[in-house]
Design an enzyme around this catalytic site. Structure first.
Site, PDB file in Angstrom:
ATOM      1  N   HIS A 172      16.791  24.266 -45.133  1.00  0.00           N
ATOM      2  CA  HIS A 172      15.476  24.757 -44.709  1.00  0.00           C
ATOM      3  C   HIS A 172      14.377  24.401 -45.693  1.00  0.00           C
ATOM      4  CE1 HIS A 172      17.047  26.979 -41.349  1.00  0.00           C
ATOM      5  NE2 HIS A 172      17.989  27.471 -42.124  1.00  0.00           N
ATOM      6  N   THR A 173      14.745  23.870 -46.841  1.00  0.00           N
ATOM      7  CA  THR A 173      13.732  23.704 -47.898  1.00  0.00           C
ATOM      8  C   THR A 173      13.528  22.253 -48.278  1.00  0.00           C
ATOM      9  OG1 THR A 173      15.448  24.083 -49.526  1.00  0.00           O
ATOM     10  CG2 THR A 173      14.088  25.953 -48.905  1.00  0.00           C
ATOM     11  N   THR A 174      13.751  21.319 -47.347  1.00  0.00           N
ATOM     12  CA  THR A 174      13.596  19.902 -47.673  1.00  0.00           C
ATOM     13  C   THR A 174      12.165  19.434 -47.531  1.00  0.00           C
ATOM     14  OG1 THR A 174      14.267  19.397 -45.452  1.00  0.00           O
ATOM     15  CG2 THR A 174      15.953  19.260 -47.157  1.00  0.00           C
TER      16      THR A 174
END
Lengths: 251, 233
Positions: free
Chosen positions: A27-29
């Site tokens: 979710h944090t790319t």
């Protein structure tokens, strides 16, 4: 919390042909909740940094009253754009740094230049781990009769300048700031300049909002204004009757 | 410190943003030229990013001591990091050994520092100039991963393709119609040449402009820095 992703070499060691190796959902790319431009100008009697109060979720104007300016020390302030959660993590890091100084109880505090260098090293270290803090930061301050203005980006690029802007502000704001800059510019004049920059940004930057905060660092210390709205004017000829692509020239 | 779990270099699991490209090209051009009793190391001050100029005045050179200067083009964040590493190691050497760091040693140190990061390079293009033991000016040119050679004149960075052939032609008398003798350049002639090539490169390369910091190294005066303005467009 860190996602621990096995590298190709580790995966190869434990490969089981009956099992399909699936990477965890990430979710944090890429940045999710983001702030827009920050602009700053150095004045003879202090420094001015401004930011609007919008935190966007993609193209959605998600949080409309979020402050992106923080006081770091009594003579140093920070403005941030980019991923808001990463910016809040940076605020925590700085809080730790300042608290440690406080606990030594030896009157020592970080100068604006030290804060700028510190952030530069942190962001450079994180980009070198391929896990950047996705921000563009402006650090401003005023110590010993000298104003300071510096910038740090997600690659760890650090530099100082009389006028600085991040994001869309580099394209729309910097030319206005450079035109307005004088070595004897006062903080009061500087505030007027950054207000003009934010008006232009509001007209043309889709991820901006007509609500800003202006922070100053002067002899009197750091002040961050309450959020306020800018006067706008929408009856310009070019706004009422925009040129169409069928006109002879788009210039 | 931040992210303690990454301090172990053999830990081959890591938190990564796989789609993040860690490099950025900030442009910049560096030139170095060695003469009989002087050396010139010059670096532009523009910080470029795409079609924008975030600032016009950054420092791309590092004075290692009073006879060696390093200048770097490429990614500015890597430039700053590299300069910090090299200047620190030169300082430690000089404190411990109580003798100045030579030009040849600096070249070797720079090459090793760059090659140490062979598989995650510093995106930097370096020139190193100074005086050798005999007081003669020499320069080294390096690529991003540490290959380098000792030469009399070199250019690196975004305007390399514009400037290097001119330097070859004028200084080394390469590709000239008649074979001419290589003549010695006085310091003033060399300064004029360096200013000319930067002015011309600034006309054609968008990443070269604003100003150029020219460091002159001589035995008598050590390192003297002069800022030569270029066009800001």
């Amino acid at each position: 919390m860190q996602l621990r992703i096995p590298s190709a070499a580790v995966k190869a060691q434990y490969v089981d042909p009956t099992q399909v190796v699936v990477d965890p959902v990430r979710h944090t790319t890429s940045p999710l909740v983001t702030g827009g431009s920050v602009v700053g100008i150095r004045c003879c009697d202090g420094v001015v940094i401004a930011a609007d109060t919008l935190a966007s979720y993609g193209s959605m104007a998600r949080f409309q009253n979020l402050s992106r300016l923080v006081k770091v020390t009594d003579n140093c302030l920070l403005g941030g754009g980019g991923e808001i959660s990463d910016f809040q993590e940076i605020q925590r890091l700085l809080e730790n740094l300042i608290t440690k100084d406080f606990c030594f109880n030896d009157e020592h505090t970080q100068s604006p230049r030290s804060v700028h260098q510190y952030l530069g090293r942190v962001l450079y270290a994180q980009r070198s781990r391929l896990n950047p803090l996705w921000n563009s930061l402006l650090v401003g301050g005023y110590t010993a009769g000298q104003s300071f203005l510096g910038m740090v980006d997600l690659y760890g690029t650090t530099f100082e300048s009389e006028v600085l802007a991040t994001g869309f502000g580099v394209l729309l704001g910097l030319p206005l700031l450079r035109k307005a800059y004088r070595p004897d510019l006062t903080v009061q004049e500087g505030i007027k300049v950054v207000e003009d920059v934010y008006r232009v940004l509001f007209y043309r930057d889709a991820r901006s909002i007509n609500r800003i905060q202006v922070a100053t660092a002067t002899e009197a210390g750091v002040t961050i204004s309450e959020p306020y709205s800018l006067e706008t004017k929408w009856d310009f000829k070019g706004f009422v009757n925009p040129r169409s692509p069928y006109d002879e020239s788009t210039w | 410190m931040y992210n303690k779990q990454h301090l172990d270099p053999h830990d081959d699991t890591s938190a990564q943003r796989p789609d993040f490209m860690p490099y950025q090209n900030n442009g910049g051009t560096v030139v170095a030229m060695g003469g009989e009793d002087y050396c010139i190391v010059a670096a532009t001050t523009r910080l470029g990013l795409g079609f924008a100029i975030p600032t016009r005045n950054v420092c791309r050179y590092a004075i290692l001591n009073d006879r060696v200067v390093l200048a770097t083009a490429g990614m500015y964040a890597d430039t700053v990091a590299l300069h910090k590493v090299v200047t620190a190691r030169v300082k430690v050497y000089q404190q411990q050994q109580e003798k100045p760091f030579g030009l040849f040693s600096a070249a070797q140190l720079l090459s090793n520092t760059l090659y140490y990061r062979r598989f995650f390079p510093y995106y930097t293009f370096n020139v190193l100039g100074g005086l050798d033991q005999d007081g003669q000016g020499f320069v080294y040119g390096f690529d991003a991963i540490g290959s380098g050679e000792k030469v009399k004149v070199v250019c690196n960075g975004t305007a390399q393709a514009l400037i290097q052939p001119i330097l070859d032609n004028q200084v080394e008398k390469k590709q000239q119609y008649e074979n001419k003798q290589i003549e010695k350049w006085s310091l003033q002639e060399a300064l004029d040449l360096v200013k000319d090539v930067f002015t011309s490169a600034g006309e054609r390369d968008i990443y070269t402009g604003d100003a150029v910091d020219i460091c002159t190294v001589t035995k008598q005066r050590g390192v003297v820095v002069e800022t030569f303005p270029l066009k800001k467009d």
